[in-house]
Design an enzyme around this catalytic site. Structure first.
Site, PDB file in Angstrom:
ATOM      1  N   GLY A  35      -0.497  -8.575  -4.626  1.00 15.36           N
ATOM      2  CA  GLY A  35      -0.853  -9.784  -5.103  1.00 15.36           C
ATOM      3  C   GLY A  35       0.233 -10.147  -6.252  1.00 15.36           C
ATOM      4  O   GLY A  35       0.966  -9.282  -6.575  1.00 15.36           O
TER       5      GLY A  35
ATOM      6  N   GLY B 155       6.200  -3.701   2.527  1.00 11.84           N
ATOM      7  CA  GLY B 155       6.025  -4.434   3.942  1.00 11.84           C
ATOM      8  C   GLY B 155       6.393  -5.700   4.193  1.00 11.84           C
ATOM      9  O   GLY B 155       7.209  -6.407   3.484  1.00 11.84           O
TER      10      GLY B 155
ATOM     11  N   GLY C 104       0.820  -1.318   0.024  1.00  8.46           N
ATOM     12  CA  GLY C 104       0.133  -0.051  -0.111  1.00  8.46           C
ATOM     13  C   GLY C 104       0.873   1.224   0.006  1.00  8.46           C
ATOM     14  O   GLY C 104       2.030   1.206   0.195  1.00  8.46           O
TER      15      GLY C 104
ATOM     16  N   THR D 255       5.784  -7.934   1.212  1.00  3.65           N
ATOM     17  CA  THR D 255       7.146  -7.756   0.161  1.00  3.65           C
ATOM     18  C   THR D 255       8.314  -8.172   0.696  1.00  3.65           C
ATOM     19  O   THR D 255       9.122  -8.683  -0.234  1.00  3.65           O
ATOM     20  CB  THR D 255       7.129  -6.069  -0.088  1.00  3.65           C
ATOM     21  OG1 THR D 255       5.912  -5.585  -0.323  1.00  3.65           O
ATOM     22  CG2 THR D 255       8.230  -5.604  -1.094  1.00  3.65           C
TER      23      THR D 255
ATOM     24  N   ASP E 194       2.640   1.507   9.742  1.00  2.00           N
ATOM     25  CA  ASP E 194       1.906   0.986  11.039  1.00  2.00           C
ATOM     26  C   ASP E 194       3.258   1.049  12.021  1.00  2.00           C
ATOM     27  O   ASP E 194       2.865   0.803  13.219  1.00  2.00           O
ATOM     28  CB  ASP E 194       1.594  -0.266  11.027  1.00  2.00           C
ATOM     29  CG  ASP E 194      -0.069  -0.305  10.080  1.00  2.00           C
ATOM     30  OD1 ASP E 194      -0.414   0.742   9.588  1.00  2.00           O
ATOM     31  OD2 ASP E 194      -0.378  -1.650   9.961  1.00  2.00           O
TER      32      ASP E 194
ATOM     33  N   ILE F 255      -4.228  10.173   4.900  1.00  5.63           N
ATOM     34  CA  ILE F 255      -2.786  10.051   5.509  1.00  5.63           C
ATOM     35  C   ILE F 255      -2.125   9.194   4.599  1.00  5.63           C
ATOM     36  O   ILE F 255      -0.785   9.748   4.374  1.00  5.63           O
ATOM     37  CB  ILE F 255      -3.176   9.666   6.826  1.00  5.63           C
ATOM     38  CG1 ILE F 255      -3.941  10.221   7.786  1.00  5.63           C
ATOM     39  CG2 ILE F 255      -1.862   9.162   7.614  1.00  5.63           C
ATOM     40  CD1 ILE F 255      -4.135   9.652   9.246  1.00  5.63           C
TER      41      ILE F 255
HETATM   42  P1  ATP Z   1       1.615  -3.393   3.266  1.00  6.97           P
HETATM   43  O1  ATP Z   1       2.267  -2.944   4.521  1.00  6.97           O
HETATM   44  O2  ATP Z   1       1.108  -2.180   2.385  1.00  6.97           O
HETATM   45  O3  ATP Z   1       0.589  -4.491   3.646  1.00  6.97           O
HETATM   46  P2  ATP Z   1       3.264  -5.645   2.291  1.00  6.97           P
HETATM   47  O4  ATP Z   1       4.411  -5.404   1.682  1.00  6.97           O
HETATM   48  O5  ATP Z   1       2.803  -6.427   3.474  1.00  6.97           O
HETATM   49  O6  ATP Z   1       2.891  -4.230   2.428  1.00  6.97           O
HETATM   50  P3  ATP Z   1       1.474  -7.163   0.558  1.00  6.97           P
HETATM   51  O7  ATP Z   1       0.279  -6.567  -0.250  1.00  6.97           O
HETATM   52  O8  ATP Z   1       0.909  -7.954   1.745  1.00  6.97           O
HETATM   53  O9  ATP Z   1       2.036  -5.836   1.101  1.00  6.97           O
HETATM   54  O10 ATP Z   1       2.413  -7.772  -0.236  1.00  6.97           O
HETATM   55  C1  ATP Z   1       3.178  -7.165  -1.288  1.00  6.97           C
HETATM   56  C2  ATP Z   1       3.612  -7.844  -2.523  1.00  6.97           C
HETATM   57  O11 ATP Z   1       4.306  -9.032  -1.733  1.00  6.97           O
HETATM   58  C3  ATP Z   1       2.432  -8.793  -3.075  1.00  6.97           C
HETATM   59  O12 ATP Z   1       2.891  -8.817  -4.447  1.00  6.97           O
HETATM   60  C4  ATP Z   1       2.537  -9.981  -2.583  1.00  6.97           C
HETATM   61  O13 ATP Z   1       2.109 -10.909  -3.861  1.00  6.97           O
HETATM   62  C5  ATP Z   1       3.874 -10.149  -2.351  1.00  6.97           C
HETATM   63  N1  ATP Z   1       3.750 -11.308  -1.030  1.00  6.97           N
HETATM   64  C6  ATP Z   1       3.140 -11.303   0.137  1.00  6.97           C
HETATM   65  N2  ATP Z   1       3.465 -12.128   0.899  1.00  6.97           N
HETATM   66  C7  ATP Z   1       4.313 -12.986   0.250  1.00  6.97           C
HETATM   67  C8  ATP Z   1       5.165 -14.259   0.499  1.00  6.97           C
HETATM   68  N3  ATP Z   1       4.978 -14.722   1.636  1.00  6.97           N
HETATM   69  N4  ATP Z   1       5.838 -14.688  -0.344  1.00  6.97           N
HETATM   70  C9  ATP Z   1       6.246 -13.937  -1.597  1.00  6.97           C
HETATM   71  N5  ATP Z   1       5.473 -12.921  -1.821  1.00  6.97           N
HETATM   72  C10 ATP Z   1       4.698 -12.511  -1.235  1.00  6.97           C
END
Ligand code: ATP
Ligand code: MG
Length: 456
Positions: free
Chosen positions: A173, A197, A108, A200, A228, A381
């Site tokens: 995704g 995050g 995000g 990622t 967060d 925000i």
């Molecule tokens: P945010 O803090 O915004 O949630 P995030 O990095 O946790 O950030 P996600 O949408 O959960 O955001 O994941 C970002 C990318 O990482 C997506 O493209 C997702 O497919 C990939 N991803 C998430 N979890 C995994 C995992 N366990 N293994 C490989 N890729 C992943």
């Protein structure tokens, strides 16, 4: 006294980097940069030695019952952990003018993404890198053939920090690690900077491992992006400070609405899926919150000790009240939809709307009129540009990400830990989110400030 302490032989928990493969051997790296104009300014003050370590944490508990001491070895009251210091090395692994570097932003939005992108580009150029590209829309940009990589230069990124969002776009995704690494290989990328995050980082670690498996000389370096502030070990992640500052505006509006209405209740929902740092800090800094609800601390709405009863008391005594709730709080009170987003994250129920409805219902039941004003400033925000303090943090993180890649590290992330800038192995920071400790002094300070009781 200090020197003596630090020299005592009870250093333990040395947090060494996972050994890097021989292709990334720290010896026998590329040529040392020549002295002169192309040297990053920072280097003129000397280099960070390979064996330099920063103290991750140092604290002496006088008793095993001290707050926090339960987590350590009872035979030792000291906790010391050492991590690799971030910064420019005197020998670099890559020949700058033959490097292709990529940058990608996932997950995000978060204030400061553009500041980090900008600083990575600027620092790469100072090293002498000519081929810098942005991968559009997160990991999707690697496997969606309709998306073109974006050439980046100082000129392109010069003013991007003046606006929020991400120049490159973000997404959730997507594709398999193998497809992503195929794409990295086909594009001949040598360094990939990944901003995102927890999810990622998990993805980046998988990409790093796949690159090692294929013996690709690719450096995978992350910069943690979580508004967060829920990354383990780190003092603070970029965007958090800005979020807390912006949350003040929403809280202040809720306060004014509540004060100006007859029996007014202001309700503000803030970010925090599993950790209540934003809600806690915004409550502490505003001084206008009567009730702060976070995911780590269970509460009930109904009953003699519930939130609603306390609200009744506040209306009777103060005439109004302001409530701040983190989005992940009280999920046990909501029906689970079982839905997940594109990245597999559970879609949370809307606790803000639920509390708003329950307040209306409760006060109708006891025949007391209330006027509830609900504010959800989340997207306002997230879309903000970074404030001054975050902008500085982003700048240092961006520079250190580039130094780390040039040093030949891979599978690392950069952060500020115990006031020092450091490199950490990715798995160390993603074993779980970092939570607000309900026994911590900070949470107790928050309770002292709001004056709220336990709601159970
Ligand atoms: P945010 O803090 O915004 O949630 P995030 O990095 O946790 O950030 P996600 O949408 O959960 O955001 O994941 C970002 C990318 O990482 C997506 O493209 C997702 O497919 C990939 N991803 C998430 N979890 C995994 C995992 N366990 N293994 C490989 N890729 C992943
Ligand atoms: Mg996430």
């Amino acid at each position: 006294e200090f020197g003596e302490r630090f020299n005592l032989p009870h250093l333990r928990g040395v947090f060494d980097m996972k050994p890097i493969p021989t292709t990334f051997s720290l010896k026998n790296r590329g040529p040392k940069l020549v002295d002169g104009a192309s040297m990053p300014e920072e280097r003129k003050n000397g280099y960070v030695n390979e064996d330099d370590r920063a103290l991750l944490k140092v604290i002496k508990y006088s008793s095993p019952t001290s707050a926090g001491a339960e987590c350590i070895d009872p035979n030792c009251s000291w906790v010391e952990q050492w991590v690799h210091r971030a910064g420019p090395r005197d020998k670099i692994y890559f020949q700058p003018d033959s490097v292709k570097a990529g940058i990608v932003t996932c997950g995000g939005l978060c204030p400061g993404l553009n500041d980090v992108i900008r600083q990575i580009v600027v620092t790469l150029e100072i090293y002498g890198v000519k081929n810098i590209v942005g991968i559009p829309y997160g990991y999707r940009g690697f496997f969606d053939n309709g998306l073109q990589e974006m050439p980046l230069s100082r000129e392109v990124v010069q003013n991007i920090n003046l606006a929020g969002g991400s120049l490159l776009g973000v997404s959730r995704g997507g594709g398999s690690t193998s497809d992503i690494v195929d794409s990295i290989q086909a594009r001949r990328i040598d360094m990939i900077f990944i901003l995102g995050g927890n999810g990622t980082h998990a993805g980046a670690n998988a990409i790093h491992k796949e690159c090692r498996k294929r013996k690709l000389k690719v450096s995978v370096v992350c910069v943690p992006k979580t508004i967060d502030n829920d990354i383990l070990l780190m003092d603070k992640t970029f965007g958090f400070d800005t979020a807390v500052e912006e949350a003040q505006r929403a809280i202040n509006s809720a306060y004014i609405e509540a004060r100006s209405a007859y029996h007014g209740v202001g309700l503000v929902k803030l970010m925090g899926r599993s950790s209540g740092f934003i809600a806690m800090h915004a409550s502490l800094s505003s001084g206008q919150i009567d009730i702060c609800l976070i995911p780590e601390v269970p509460f009930s709405l109904e009953g003699p000790y519930g939130v609603l009863r306390h609200l009744e008391h506040l209306i009777q005594t103060k005439g109004s009240a302001v409530v701040c709730v983190a989005e992940g709080a009280g999920q046990d009170l909501l029906q689970k939809s079982g839905a997940t987003d594109a990245s597999g994250n559970v879609v949370l129920g809307d606790i803000g709307v639920h509390i708003q409805q329950q307040i209306k219902k409760h006060f109708k039941g006891v025949d007391v009129p209330v006027d509830v004003k609900y504010i959800d400033p989340t997207y306002m925000i997230r879309a903000c540009r970074a404030n001054a303090s975050d902008a500085i943090l982003c700048t240092v993180l961006g520079q250190n990400a580039v130094h780390g890649a040039f040093a030949g590290y891979s599978g690392i992330t950069v952060g500020i830990c115990n006031t020092h800038y450091v490199y950490l192995p990715i798995p160390e920071v993603i074993t779980s989110p970092r939570f607000v400790d309900p026994n911590s002094r900070m949470w107790h300070r928050c309770l002292t400030s709001t004056g709220q009781p336990d709601f159970l």
